[in-house]
Design a protein around this motif. Sequence first.
Motif, short mmCIF file in Angstrom:
data_model
loop_
_atom_site.label_atom_id
_atom_site.label_comp_id
_atom_site.label_asym_id
_atom_site.label_seq_id
_atom_site.Cartn_x
_atom_site.Cartn_y
_atom_site.Cartn_z
N SER C 4 0.82 -1.21 0.00
CA SER C 4 0.00 0.00 0.00
C SER C 4 0.85 1.27 0.00
O SER C 4 0.34 2.36 -0.20
CB SER C 4 -0.91 0.01 1.22
OG SER C 4 -0.12 0.15 2.38
N LYS C 6 2.93 4.31 -0.95
CA LYS C 6 3.04 5.11 -2.16
C LYS C 6 4.46 5.66 -2.24
O LYS C 6 4.92 6.27 -1.29
CB LYS C 6 2.07 6.30 -2.01
CG LYS C 6 1.70 6.94 -3.31
CD LYS C 6 0.48 6.26 -3.86
CE LYS C 6 -0.13 6.99 -5.02
NZ LYS C 6 -1.25 6.19 -5.55
N ARG C 128 -4.13 12.38 -5.99
CA ARG C 128 -3.57 11.07 -5.63
C ARG C 128 -3.88 10.78 -4.16
O ARG C 128 -4.13 11.69 -3.37
CB ARG C 128 -2.06 11.07 -5.83
CG ARG C 128 -1.61 11.24 -7.27
CD ARG C 128 -0.11 11.46 -7.31
NE ARG C 128 0.30 12.60 -6.50
CZ ARG C 128 1.33 12.59 -5.68
NH1 ARG C 128 2.08 11.52 -5.55
NH2 ARG C 128 1.64 13.66 -4.97
N THR C 129 -3.84 9.51 -3.78
CA THR C 129 -4.00 9.15 -2.36
C THR C 129 -2.91 8.18 -1.97
O THR C 129 -2.26 7.58 -2.83
CB THR C 129 -5.36 8.47 -2.09
OG1 THR C 129 -5.41 7.26 -2.85
CG2 THR C 129 -6.53 9.35 -2.43
N ALA C 130 -2.67 8.06 -0.68
CA ALA C 130 -1.75 7.05 -0.16
C ALA C 130 -2.38 6.45 1.08
O ALA C 130 -3.15 7.11 1.78
CB ALA C 130 -0.40 7.70 0.19
N THR C 131 -2.10 5.18 1.33
CA THR C 131 -2.62 4.53 2.53
C THR C 131 -1.48 4.41 3.54
O THR C 131 -0.44 3.84 3.22
CB THR C 131 -3.18 3.14 2.20
OG1 THR C 131 -4.17 3.31 1.18
CG2 THR C 131 -3.82 2.51 3.41
N ASP C 174 5.35 3.95 6.85
CA ASP C 174 4.80 3.90 5.49
C ASP C 174 4.87 5.25 4.79
O ASP C 174 4.42 5.38 3.65
CB ASP C 174 3.30 3.50 5.55
CG ASP C 174 3.12 2.03 5.89
OD1 ASP C 174 4.14 1.31 5.92
OD2 ASP C 174 1.97 1.63 6.13
N ARG C 176 6.58 8.44 2.96
CA ARG C 176 7.77 8.47 2.10
C ARG C 176 8.30 9.86 1.78
O ARG C 176 9.36 9.99 1.17
CB ARG C 176 7.47 7.73 0.79
CG ARG C 176 7.40 6.22 0.94
CD ARG C 176 8.77 5.63 1.29
NE ARG C 176 8.68 4.20 1.58
CZ ARG C 176 8.48 3.71 2.80
NH1 ARG C 176 8.42 4.53 3.84
NH2 ARG C 176 8.38 2.42 3.00
N GLN C 180 3.57 13.61 2.09
CA GLN C 180 2.75 12.54 2.68
C GLN C 180 2.63 12.71 4.19
O GLN C 180 1.58 12.48 4.77
CB GLN C 180 3.37 11.16 2.37
CG GLN C 180 3.26 10.75 0.91
CD GLN C 180 3.77 9.33 0.67
OE1 GLN C 180 3.98 8.56 1.61
NE2 GLN C 180 4.01 8.99 -0.59
#
Lengths: 491, 95, 494
Positions: C4, C6, C128-131, C174, C176, C180
């Motif tokens: 997940s 990104k 965009r999305t990130a989990t 998670d 990066r 984020q």
Amino acid sequence: MTDLTSLTIAEAREGLANKSFTSLELTDAHLAAIEAARSLNAFVLETPEKARDMARAIDAKIAKGEGGPLAGIPLGIKDLFSTRDVRTTACSKILGNFVPPYESTVTSQLWRDGAVMLGKLNNDEFAMGSANETSCFGPVVNPWRREGSNTTLVPGGSSGGSASAVAALLCMGATATDTGGSIRQPAAFTATVGVKPTYGRCSRWGIVAFASSLDQAGPIARTNRDAAILMRSMAGHDPKDSTSVDRAVPDYEAAIGKSVKGMKIGIPKEYRLDGMPTEIEKLWSEGAAWLKAAGAELVDVSLPHTKYALPAYYIVAPAEASSNLARYDGVRYGLREQGRNITEMYENTRAEGFGAEVRRRVMIGTYVLSAGYYDAYYIRAQKVRTLIKKDFEDCFAKGINAILTPATPSAAFGVGEKAGADPVEMYLNDIFTVTVNMAGLPGIAVPAGKDAQGLPLGLQLIGRPFDEETLFSLGEVVEQAAGRFTPPRWW
Amino acid sequence: MSVDATTVRRIAHLARIAVTEAEVPHLQGELNAMLAFVEQLSEVNVDGVEPMTSVTPMEMKKRPDVVNDGEIPDDIVRNAPETQNHFFLVPKVVE
Amino acid sequence: MNVSVKPGKLIKGQTGDWEVVIGMEIHAQVTSNAKLFSGASTAFGGEPNTQVSLVDAAMPGMLPVINEECVRQAVRTGLGLNAKINLRSVFDRKNYFYPDLPQGYQISQYKSPIVGEGEVIVELEGGRTATIGIERLHLEQDPAKMLHDKLPSQSLIDLNRAGVALMEIVSKPDIRDAEQAKAYVTKLRSILRYLGTCDGDMEKGSLRADVNVSVRKPGGPLGTRCEIKNMNSINFIGQAIEYEARRQIEIIEDGGVIDQETRLFDPNKGETRSMRSKEEAHDYRYFPDPDLLPLELTQDYVDELKAKLPELPDQKKARFIDSLGLSAYDAGVLVAERESAVFYETVLAGLADRARDGKLAANWVINELFGRLNKEGHDITDSPVSAAQLSAIVGLIGEGTISGKIAKDLFEIVWTEGGDPRELVESRGMKQVTDLGAIEKVVDDIIAANPDKVAQAKAKPQLAGWFVGQVMKQSGGKANPQAVNDLLKAKLGI
């Protein structure tokens, strides 16, 4: 009129009710006795003014027919109990002149029920000790002496002041606390009755903590009935203590004199130690015989993990203590010793404020919790504790109502006699009592006889959780058979 | 297991208790006597045994979310070694 | 590597690209009246040591009793993070000496936290999305507040904050890049505020972040991390990460190694610096607090809280898109702050035809209102134009009573003078003219007066716009544009 100080609580209650004397008279008699017994060093703070004020107030209530279950009864309070506006030190230099702006739940219940406070009683520093020799106020002297000897003996500990004061007729009863035997061992050394209630029975709120999972407050008195009377006032649920049990408080006094016929009494073979004095052995058999004569059935039982209770205790108790005593840092109350920075201030304050035994236990507790040792020591000890508790549960599951053991492996010893290099020698005093704390059970020590030198010896009865009543019934059987013991007055 | 002098000093510091060099050997002896005593626990088989968490099993009661305490600054600082305007004072802590 | 995750913005060094790996520990003060283990108030800004009980001051013999609301709030937060709720959790003591810690230990949860793994979806630029994975959430006591610069040689201690409940929310590593990281804190803060479990006020310290930063070659093994403590601004978090990553890259590229350490961000210099004074091997000697029992919850209790959870930003956004046809961007803007979403939904509630005017309402909230609020330094909570007023304006446009242009004038009047938009439209004659006869007369007059323009428009139909303008001008902007268009097309024959 007989000396008011020699009355039991039950007798004094009657005398007060039928106006034979007032609480003020009763209180004054005790204040005089305390003054005359300062050589015992049982009280670390006498509060005569407060005592007389309380006595006058309760006399006025009694006159109006009010009162309460302990109306007018003068008591001594172990210095571990916080008392509002009255210096409370746990007999440690580190608390200095700490004056709590609050009252412990247990003592507040005693005052609610009409009791009168005579003063604060000596104890081992932070309740760490078995001879009352670690107090910053100096050792307590046992009113009992060996026949024909002037050697001063310890009253046991940590509730040595409580036991000594009750035995020497300085107060009618006293509060005490028991973490590994601190009520029952001094009771046995002074021929008094000491009750360690089930964990959770009495609130710990306002009692200076030693080891939270083991500490319980209880009474020391001269008879089983008196102990039962005090217990009823001391016990009860307290929402301020998360470990306090929400359970109705029975009328313990009603258990006094109740038949023990048909009760099954366990005699655990593991309590028969190698090299145990024959007098203790004899006392134990005698006690069993009295219970049998009263209709109880004796059953041989096994508590296989008994010998591990004391070593497990000496991990769990110091571990909790090392954390509980971290608050004594010289910031918010108590002693402060300056240092060049905050860390040195802490180190100097705690080195100066804690006595040798406390420093030792805090250090061992710190060690067993430290990284790399936690599992090997603390977790293992808590697992052993589970096994110790299971031993008792198995026993009770077989229908055993209570277990009879000696209270201590010896009678009282001389002041300074066991202050050798090895602290473990002193710790062995609690070998019979500590299992009860580890399992959270109720235990009672009752006077049962004397050794060849005329020193009192006690028996211990261990009950099912929250079945203090059975202990009072059985204790009364022993008391009726053995009689009561009062030390000859020499002080 | 036993402790050496370095460990005694480390533990004393962790517990914030000043020890003098002269005290170390004595403390070391006492601590080792205690450790030797508790050593016998290693002979107990504790496989599959849960460590005890509460000796009297029961449900933890919770307090309602009500403000019913506080507003007693005099009581809070009454026993303090050093205060100013109801603050506690300590030697300066540098961050 | 977690699927997940990104990829983030890489940082160019002398030896090539570097990837930043970030994990965060967020300390969020729980919204409750009383403290975690005492009955003292949690209110901010009281006189020193007034919001302190004997328990908070760690007086001898004092005992903790847990506040049920703090437990409830932690569980609700866990549910809001789609996390596992542990039906049995344990309070431990974390032992260390510091003057902000009255007991000499902090009651926290170490091995058995109340909330386990969960996740947060964060919005990045360009839709965009990130989990970001959540490792755990646990309850613990806030330490006291210390003041170091009031006296020359002493620090002052105020226990008012001591014992307030904190939720420590630990992310997985998670994250990066700085974008984020900022998006993560923004989203987490938003969720907490929707839930009402933390006010998210970073200035007052209700939400603080410890940021763990390390760098590595993309796909390579993890580097040594440094922890930047006590960040209380989302922008500073971004700046601190950028600085710290570059600092680490420079050290490594110069052949050095990173010391695992705690650092502080200095917002004035834009730098992080080592907190060497606090560097000491920590040995917290955690063990279960014997003054407390294990915290046991029932599944029913958790299920009930779950059923009563409010709609959270992700769900709200999806609903705005699905049922009102908003763009993902607009929906995202509206739900980002709970107050904006509440405002928009109040506007919606006042509309007669939500399906027709929902989108228009979103445009007005985002473009007209937010634009104006920003320009004049207002917050949505103190907007001069209320949701009801804006709703009325949008309704007037939607039903054709006023044109968009008139609506802007009306908005201006409401902003500066206030008043009921419907009454204003009546009293000031702002109503759109929909009377075809009246409009036709104006159209005819203009056509008659401008034969040259008529000829041009017939040749080049796009020039008809000139006529529209003239009609609107003559009608004072009140002519219905659609009616004007239709009439012109017919009359000009285009």
